[in-house]
Design a protein around this motif. Structure first.
Motif: not given
Length: 509
Positions: A49-67
């Motif tokens: 559960l912690s792994f998937w929560i971390g990956e999900s939040i990371f995916l959002i941040w990974n896309s938004l931080n570039d622009p």
């Protein structure tokens, strides 16, 4: 006096110093990609559960931080009210180098945060991923933006990219060295290895960016009077009224009218998907298509080649780009991907040698294409400057906006791949017994049927994904018009701009 002596001793070409930054990135990032999941799952025992929560939040941040970081970095180039003085090209380069000199060592420190348990595994996983990706994004954005800011001509940009590929290939050797110290039971040697890599990267970023900054600062001092005169003549002659303030929404509207950019990100989204699909499923293909038919050393060789060969192969692709242009080379690679996939489909999964060549070449050519696309983005930076009559190119912001649209391909790759595999074979990669419910014929062993069905499913996944991607990419790429005479006209216009006059060519720095 000591600093001047150091600068004279290390009087390396600008292209070499720029390319060396790729080494200091790849020497850490390849190790991170290979071991961070295994470290948290096998060593720190993170729960699912912690792994998937971390990956999900990371995916959002990974896309938004570039622009986001691109806008923070480049909004001063879009908004004349933020600065009363025009920013020259050498000043832009210095701004990029200062950002690299700060964020490069911090990127190395964030890499170290993975390998020592300092918090609950779930919390550490989330914090480490977001922190590491933030500094990696800052480093990547400024490094890629320099490709557009250091040179305008296709030849010079190709030469800079060539050195990046060369140093990235050398940096990939850290993956092979890591095998000697990787031990889940005794983590001490691996931690020492990571500390040495981080120290090498931090020192390398500091020295390389300092040498480049010294070079550009010296060039700015030599041309200070000429630059001031040119600026005065430019302002007095045109007497142009102040430009309006450009907001983020206005910038997005401008991008929405940039048709070549829209066709490029459509193609690149498919390319990012295919690159990460190959990375995610490469071990699965080796296991279910080749493991019982090739030796362990051959499998290791294919895995190693998949990391190093794309960088080495890219050097040849870049020489073709100089001769025929990036557009045509990328188009040939799409056609080659389509032809090889169709040939493999017709040959079938029992042609082992052909299957080995196809698995390796599919990844090598796909990764090689990804590395050529930075050159296309730099051309889009030039076209954006011309179309919207900007005073200075917003290079980092353009790279960030492209990443915003294309990075979801990283998420789609494992999701679509595992879904297709499950639909066709009933095999769930997260549940090893997922095919136990499949009915079998009386005279057919269930284990053999499971293996045969899974092998056939992996083979179809291996060949149909490249075929589909190639067809989609050939369609979108055919609508990309920034090539030939149009590209030459854009580059000629940018090279003729007044703010480009005082800047020096890469060869002369």
């Amino acid at each position: 006096m000591g600093l001047r002596l150091l600068s004279r001793v290390f009087h390396l070409p600008t292209a070499v110093l720029y390319g060396s930054l790729s080494f200091f990135i790849s020497v850490l990032h390849n190790v991170f990609l290979l071991y961070y999941v295994d470290t948290f799952v096998s060593v720190y025992k993170i729960d699912k559960l912690s792994f998937w929560i971390g990956e999900s939040i990371f995916l959002i941040w990974n896309s938004l931080n570039d622009p986001l970081f691109g806008w923070i970095s480049d909004r001063v180039f879009l908004d004349t009210k933020l600065s009363s003085v025009d920013i020259s090209t050498p000043e832009v380069v210095l701004k990029r180098l200062k950002a690299l000199s700060r964020n490069g060592p911090l990127f190395a420190l964030s890499f170290l945060a993975f390998w020592v348990a300092w918090a609950h595994p779930g919390l550490q996983f989330l914090v480490c991923l977001c922190l590491y990706d933030s500094f990696l994004t800052m480093v990547d954005l400024n490094h890629n933006a320099l490709l557009a800011d250091l040179a305008v001509s296709a030849e010079e940009r190709t030469r800079l990219n060539f050195h990046c590929s060369l140093f990235s290939a050398v940096g990939s050797l850290s993956v092979f060295a890591s095998y000697a110290v990787w031990n889940k039971e005794d983590f001490f040697s691996f931690r020492i290895f990571c500390v040495l890599l981080a120290a090498l990267s931090a020192v390398g970023f500091t020295v390389s960016t300092w040498l480049l900054r010294q070079r550009f600062e010296a060039g700015m001092k030599m041309n200070l009077e000429q630059e001031s005169i040119l600026k005065e003549l430019y302002v007095d002659k045109l007497c142009a009224p102040p430009e309006k303030r450009i907001t983020l929404m206005e910038y997005l509207r401008q991008l929405s009218r940039h048709h070549n950019l829209l066709w490029f990100v459509s193609m690149n989204l498919v390319q990012v998907f295919h690159c990460h699909f190959n990375s995610n499923f490469f071990p699965l293909f080796l296991e279910h298509l080749l493991s019982d038919r090739i030796s362990l050393s051959t499998g290791s060789f294919l895995l190693g080649i998949s990391y190093i060969a794309p960088h080495l192969n890219n050097m040849y692709f870049l020489s073709l780009c100089q001769k025929y242009g990036v557009y045509h080379v990328v188009r040939w690679l799409f056609l080659l991907k389509l032809v090889l996939s169709v040939v493999m489909l017709l040959a079938g999964p029992d042609q082992i040698y052909l299957l080995c060549i196809f698995i390796a070449s599919n990844r090598v050519f796909t990764e090689g294409t990804c590395k050529l696309l930075n050159l296309v983005i730099t051309d889009l930076v030039d076209e954006d400057l011309v179309l919207n009559r900007r005073k200075q190119a917003a290079s980092a912001l353009m790279f960030g906006m492209v990443a915003l649209v294309t990075k979801p391909g990283q998420t789609f790759a494992p999701l679509i791949g595992t879904w297709l595999l499950c639909v066709y074979t009933g095999y769930d990669i997260f549940q090893r017994d997922a095919m136990n419910h499949i009915s079998t014929e009386p005279n057919l062993d269930s284990g053999k049927m499971f293996t045969a069905t899974l092998r056939q499913g992996c083979f179809y996944l291996l060949v149909f994904i490249p075929i589909t991607c190639a067809v989609l990419q050939l369609f979108t790429w055919s609508h990309f018009t920034l090539r030939g005479k149009r590209l030459l006209a854009v580059k000629s216009y940018r090279q003729a701009l007044p703010q480009s006059a005082p800047s020096q060519d890469v060869k002369t720095i």
